[in-house]
Design an enzyme around this catalytic site. Structure first.
Site, PDB file in Angstrom:
ATOM      1  N   ASP B  52       0.833  -1.205   0.000  1.00 51.52           N
ATOM      2  CA  ASP B  52       0.000   0.000   0.000  1.00 51.52           C
ATOM      3  C   ASP B  52       0.868   1.256   0.000  1.00 51.52           C
ATOM      4  O   ASP B  52       1.863   1.330   0.733  1.00 51.52           O
ATOM      5  CB  ASP B  52      -0.865   0.048   1.255  1.00 51.52           C
ATOM      6  CG  ASP B  52      -1.891  -1.067   1.317  1.00 51.52           C
ATOM      7  OD1 ASP B  52      -2.922  -0.876   1.980  1.00 51.52           O
ATOM      8  OD2 ASP B  52      -1.654  -2.139   0.713  1.00 51.52           O
ATOM      9  N   HIS B  54      -0.986   4.527  -0.642  1.00 51.47           N
ATOM     10  CA  HIS B  54      -2.020   5.440  -0.109  1.00 51.47           C
ATOM     11  C   HIS B  54      -1.724   6.912  -0.299  1.00 51.47           C
ATOM     12  O   HIS B  54      -1.757   7.693   0.652  1.00 51.47           O
ATOM     13  CB  HIS B  54      -2.248   5.143   1.377  1.00 51.47           C
ATOM     14  CG  HIS B  54      -3.136   3.967   1.610  1.00 51.47           C
ATOM     15  ND1 HIS B  54      -4.420   3.894   1.127  1.00 51.47           N
ATOM     16  CD2 HIS B  54      -2.920   2.801   2.259  1.00 51.47           C
ATOM     17  CE1 HIS B  54      -4.950   2.732   1.458  1.00 51.47           C
ATOM     18  NE2 HIS B  54      -4.076   2.042   2.152  1.00 51.47           N
ATOM     19  N   ASP B  80      -4.114  -0.246  -3.489  1.00 48.85           N
ATOM     20  CA  ASP B  80      -4.249   0.835  -2.493  1.00 48.85           C
ATOM     21  C   ASP B  80      -3.298   1.985  -2.823  1.00 48.85           C
ATOM     22  O   ASP B  80      -2.447   2.389  -2.021  1.00 48.85           O
ATOM     23  CB  ASP B  80      -4.047   0.319  -1.074  1.00 48.85           C
ATOM     24  CG  ASP B  80      -5.309  -0.314  -0.505  1.00 48.85           C
ATOM     25  OD1 ASP B  80      -5.357  -0.597   0.701  1.00 48.85           O
ATOM     26  OD2 ASP B  80      -6.270  -0.518  -1.296  1.00 48.85           O
ATOM     27  N   ASP B  83      -6.201   7.402  -1.443  1.00 48.99           N
ATOM     28  CA  ASP B  83      -6.852   7.590  -0.134  1.00 48.99           C
ATOM     29  C   ASP B  83      -5.825   7.792   0.965  1.00 48.99           C
ATOM     30  O   ASP B  83      -4.675   7.342   0.888  1.00 48.99           O
ATOM     31  CB  ASP B  83      -7.780   6.421   0.241  1.00 48.99           C
ATOM     32  CG  ASP B  83      -9.093   6.453  -0.518  1.00 48.99           C
ATOM     33  OD1 ASP B  83      -9.677   5.383  -0.712  1.00 48.99           O
ATOM     34  OD2 ASP B  83      -9.516   7.560  -0.908  1.00 48.99           O
ATOM     35  N   ARG B  84      -6.290   8.456   2.017  1.00 47.72           N
ATOM     36  CA  ARG B  84      -5.507   8.679   3.243  1.00 47.72           C
ATOM     37  C   ARG B  84      -4.429   9.740   3.071  1.00 47.72           C
ATOM     38  O   ARG B  84      -4.341  10.679   3.840  1.00 47.72           O
ATOM     39  CB  ARG B  84      -4.852   7.380   3.747  1.00 47.72           C
ATOM     40  CG  ARG B  84      -5.819   6.221   4.012  1.00 47.72           C
ATOM     41  CD  ARG B  84      -6.396   6.308   5.364  1.00 47.72           C
ATOM     42  NE  ARG B  84      -7.058   5.071   5.781  1.00 47.72           N
ATOM     43  CZ  ARG B  84      -7.592   4.888   6.977  1.00 47.72           C
ATOM     44  NH1 ARG B  84      -7.545   5.835   7.877  1.00 47.72           N
ATOM     45  NH2 ARG B  84      -8.187   3.758   7.294  1.00 47.72           N
ATOM     46  N   ASN B 112      -8.477  -2.746  -2.202  1.00 46.73           N
ATOM     47  CA  ASN B 112      -9.844  -2.426  -1.778  1.00 46.73           C
ATOM     48  C   ASN B 112     -10.136  -0.929  -1.865  1.00 46.73           C
ATOM     49  O   ASN B 112     -11.301  -0.515  -1.920  1.00 46.73           O
ATOM     50  CB  ASN B 112     -10.131  -2.953  -0.375  1.00 46.73           C
ATOM     51  CG  ASN B 112      -9.276  -2.300   0.693  1.00 46.73           C
ATOM     52  OD1 ASN B 112      -8.054  -2.402   0.653  1.00 46.73           O
ATOM     53  ND2 ASN B 112      -9.895  -1.655   1.659  1.00 46.73           N
ATOM     54  N   HIS B 113      -9.102  -0.106  -1.919  1.00 41.75           N
ATOM     55  CA  HIS B 113      -9.344   1.334  -2.020  1.00 41.75           C
ATOM     56  C   HIS B 113      -9.580   1.778  -3.456  1.00 41.75           C
ATOM     57  O   HIS B 113      -9.958   2.928  -3.692  1.00 41.75           O
ATOM     58  CB  HIS B 113      -8.184   2.117  -1.408  1.00 41.75           C
ATOM     59  CG  HIS B 113      -8.294   2.237   0.078  1.00 41.75           C
ATOM     60  ND1 HIS B 113      -8.765   3.369   0.705  1.00 41.75           N
ATOM     61  CD2 HIS B 113      -8.028   1.352   1.053  1.00 41.75           C
ATOM     62  CE1 HIS B 113      -8.761   3.174   2.019  1.00 41.75           C
ATOM     63  NE2 HIS B 113      -8.317   1.962   2.259  1.00 41.75           N
ATOM     64  N   HIS B 162      -3.929  -8.381  -3.194  1.00 42.40           N
ATOM     65  CA  HIS B 162      -3.928  -7.260  -2.259  1.00 42.40           C
ATOM     66  C   HIS B 162      -4.264  -7.708  -0.825  1.00 42.40           C
ATOM     67  O   HIS B 162      -3.518  -7.450   0.105  1.00 42.40           O
ATOM     68  CB  HIS B 162      -4.940  -6.185  -2.673  1.00 42.40           C
ATOM     69  CG  HIS B 162      -5.026  -5.066  -1.664  1.00 42.40           C
ATOM     70  ND1 HIS B 162      -4.009  -4.148  -1.500  1.00 42.40           N
ATOM     71  CD2 HIS B 162      -5.969  -4.755  -0.737  1.00 42.40           C
ATOM     72  CE1 HIS B 162      -4.332  -3.311  -0.522  1.00 42.40           C
ATOM     73  NE2 HIS B 162      -5.527  -3.654  -0.039  1.00 42.40           N
ATOM     74  N   ARG B 210     -13.659  -6.357   9.684  1.00 43.95           N
ATOM     75  CA  ARG B 210     -13.745  -5.208   8.771  1.00 43.95           C
ATOM     76  C   ARG B 210     -15.133  -5.085   8.136  1.00 43.95           C
ATOM     77  O   ARG B 210     -15.458  -4.093   7.526  1.00 43.95           O
ATOM     78  CB  ARG B 210     -12.723  -5.338   7.643  1.00 43.95           C
ATOM     79  CG  ARG B 210     -11.250  -5.281   8.085  1.00 43.95           C
ATOM     80  CD  ARG B 210     -10.404  -5.427   6.859  1.00 43.95           C
ATOM     81  NE  ARG B 210      -8.989  -5.571   7.053  1.00 43.95           N
ATOM     82  CZ  ARG B 210      -8.113  -4.570   6.896  1.00 43.95           C
ATOM     83  NH1 ARG B 210      -8.539  -3.360   6.587  1.00 43.95           N
ATOM     84  NH2 ARG B 210      -6.816  -4.787   7.054  1.00 43.95           N
ATOM     85  N   HIS B 237      -2.265  -4.656   2.422  1.00 47.33           N
ATOM     86  CA  HIS B 237      -3.568  -4.430   3.046  1.00 47.33           C
ATOM     87  C   HIS B 237      -3.529  -4.135   4.538  1.00 47.33           C
ATOM     88  O   HIS B 237      -4.431  -3.492   5.065  1.00 47.33           O
ATOM     89  CB  HIS B 237      -4.474  -5.646   2.774  1.00 47.33           C
ATOM     90  CG  HIS B 237      -5.939  -5.463   3.116  1.00 47.33           C
ATOM     91  ND1 HIS B 237      -6.659  -4.332   2.767  1.00 47.33           N
ATOM     92  CD2 HIS B 237      -6.805  -6.277   3.759  1.00 47.33           C
ATOM     93  CE1 HIS B 237      -7.899  -4.474   3.195  1.00 47.33           C
ATOM     94  NE2 HIS B 237      -8.023  -5.638   3.792  1.00 47.33           N
TER      95      HIS B 237
END
Lengths: 296, 306
Positions: B52, B54, B80, B83-84, B112-113, B162, B210, B237
């Site tokens: 990731d 991000h 990923d 995001d973030r 997943n993002h 992932h 989750r 992840h």
């Protein structure tokens, strides 16, 4: 007085109203079935558990514990069915995958599985409903599902009547503490303190916090209470390090068992039942599961 | 439309945003490219695997400093990308340009993002709106995400994904059969690949806290490796404070490539260099100097109405 914290620090939990119908509690010697029936009949989410031998409270029993028990009992039921199909095993629970939660609780109570004794590796463990046969490997340690051990999963915390509301709010704000009790002079619970009770107190005293009452937010980060809910959710979710699904949901074809497992794993109170396009159809809650378990 | 990808890479490295029409063109080109890639991409070693990132753009540049520039080094990114962090737009734009420029030297698989619902919640949507004044760019990117491959095999011996595996995706063939050209649902095989996590305490599958995917244990991993004739599972992840984590008697590795995650976790990051003989070497790094100056991605949240 300007802030909510100032308001809460100047008042005590003793000033909060006591429940109109008195305090409901259970003794640690009750069976799981009796204890969950108390929750259901009184429409409450949790109850303090009192150990008469020790003369002290040992924890809270929560409706969520029924979820945990149901997940465990279902898995044990399936394990027993697998073992039973491979040959006879002493102390195997009936191989009925469709056994209702109610019957599992009753069976656990009647057969002595709920007494607290040490697990004996390789032999039937009286302290749990797990099964160990001589021909199979020793099982991994299983949680003990009786009332005392379930109650201890939710630590008993209490404050005296003169404790400031601010202290109670801080304790309840901690995710690990969902329940807080006030003890009376006799050492017994005379009041349950919840987040909603504190919120009600704030509501009744809004005139003392005019800034908050006028929705000019007094949160330290200065963000407005007028922000839309999605912006608020983004802030809250991004504060969490581990990602979670934006909505906890299930589909109409999912079994109750799947719902139980998902509620247990996520510690959510409810799930949305959604269709193939993720449009919401219904909501299923812990209370629904509790009613199913006890009414079925 | 003729586009100089080297110029695009140069511009985005300087944090100069590409205009909307160019983003649209690049995303459409990316979709055409990805359409030809299978669900499970076959990669030859040596390759450097990245977890990731991000949106931590300066740390992505640090990865290329530490691991070597693309195309000199082959790369596999495990998803990923957004995001973030503060620079998700720049991050995904750079990776997309590199993929278009060097399609056989860099592989991007989905995390997943890379999903509409998640990016609306965790920052990418907001960033697109802030930087471009319109959500159209977000639409271009998320449409492109639907085309990303979902797993990779390094020399048919190391399985890369992932998140992990689930009860309905216990073979590589099952993953090949998935219809991946859609948004990530909350359950089903695609969700399981994107959301699942290993659990060192358990043996089998359990529902994940989750709310999507599963946790899986040692027995599942061993069975997956045996059935699919692979030696190892590589995934991302999950935050690892030391940059990576090895589980299940060295049969599964988590690679985490976002140092000081969210500009506040204080963790190390790593990239995994898989050599020609499939030997694995972790290259650990900390946040780039420029990242140190970044403010936390979100303001401090007060616990209560206090």
């Amino acid at each position: 007085m300007g802030s909510i914290s100032e308001l809460l620090s100047k008042h005590t939990i003793g000033e909060l109203p006591a429940p109109a119908n008195g305090i409901i509690e259970v003794q640690s010697t009750a069976t799981l079935e009796e204890a969950f029936t108390v929750l259901s009949q009184h429409n409450i989410l949790s109850v303090p558990v009192f150990d008469p031998a020790a003369g002290t409270y040992i924890g809270f029993l929560d409706t969520r514990d029924l979820i945990a028990f149901a997940v465990f009992a279902t898995e044990e039921d399936l394990q027993a069915a697998r073992l039973a199909s491979g040959g006879s095993c002493p102390g195997v629970m009936p191989a009925q995958p469709s056994t209702s939660i109610d019957r599992l609780i009753a069976a656990a109570g009647k057969s002595g599985f709920s007494s607290s004794t040490a697990t004996q590796g390789g032999h039937l463990a009286q302290s749990s409903v797990s099964v160990a046969c001589a021909s199979s490997p020793a099982p991994a340690a299983n949680p003990v599902f009786d009332l005392p051990n379930l109650a201890r999963r939710n630590p008993f915390r209490s404050l005296p009547a003169d404790a400031p509301l601010l202290e109670a709010a801080c304790i309840l704000g901690n995710a690990s503490s969902r329940r807080l009790a006030q003890l009376g002079p006799d050492g017994r619970v005379c009041k349950m303190i919840s987040q909603s009770l504190i919120l009600k107190f704030i509501d009744n005293n809004l005139s003392k916090v005019p800034k908050f009452a006028n929705l000019v937010c007094y949160l330290k980060n200065r963000s407005s209470l007028l922000q839309d809910i999605m912006s608020f959710l983004k802030t809250i979710r991004q504060a969490e390090i581990e990602d979670r699904a934006p909505v906890f949901s299930c589909h109409p074809h999912h079994t109750v068992g799947h719902v139980v497992r998902l509620l247990s794993a996520t510690r959510a109170h409810r799930l949305f039942v959604v269709d193939a396009k993720q449009a919401p159809l219904r909501v299923v809650s812990i209370r629904d599961v509790l009613k199913l378990a006890l009414d079925h | 439309m003729k586009v100089d990808l080297d110029e695009c890479i140069e511009r985005i490295t300087r944090l100069e945003l590409l205009d909307i029409s160019l983003i649209n063109f690049l995303c459409e080109s990316m979709k055409e490219l990805l359409l030809r890639e299978p669900n499970v991409v076959h990669i030859s070693a040596p390759v450097t695997v990245v977890g990731d990132v991000h949106g931590q753009f300066y740390d992505v540049l640090e990865i290329f400093k530490v691991g070597g520039k693309c195309p000199d080094t082959n790369y596999l990114f495990l998803g990923d990308f957004v995001d973030r962090g503060h620079h998700s737009v720049e991050t995904i734009t750079l990776l997309m340009c590199l993929k278009l420029r060097y399609p056989d030297r860099i592989t991007l698989i989905r995390g997943n993002h890379e999903s509409r619902s998640i990016t609306q919640m965790y920052g990418f949507y907001t960033e697109c709106l802030a930087k471009y004044g319109t959500a159209q760019v977000w639409t271009y990117f998320t449409d492109m995400f639907d085309f990303l491959s979902i797993a990779a095999l390094i020399d048919d011996r190391i399985f890369c994904v992932h998140g992990g595996i689930g009860p309905t995706v216990q073979t590589v063939d099952a993953i090949r059969a998935i219809d991946r050209f859609k948004d990530i649902p909350t359950d089903g095989p695609l969700a399981d690949i994107m959301w699942s996590d290993p659990d060192p305490v358990k043996e089998d599958f359990s529902v994940s806290q989750r709310g999507a995917g599963f946790t899986f244990g040692k027995r599942v991993v061993n069975r997956f490796c045996d059935v699919n004739a692979v030696d190892h599972i590589l995934r991302a992840h999950q935050l690892c404070m030391e940059g990576y984590q090895i589980l299940f008697d060295d049969r599964l590795t988590t690679v985490w490539s976002a140092p000081n995650y969210c500009y506040r976790c204080g963790n190390k990051a790593s990239i995994l260099e898989v050599g020609e003989n499939l030997e694995r070497n972790f290259n650990i790094f900390t946040e780039a100097p420029e990242s140190k100056l970044e403010a936390p991605a979100i303001p401090k949240v007060v616990d209560y109405f206090l």
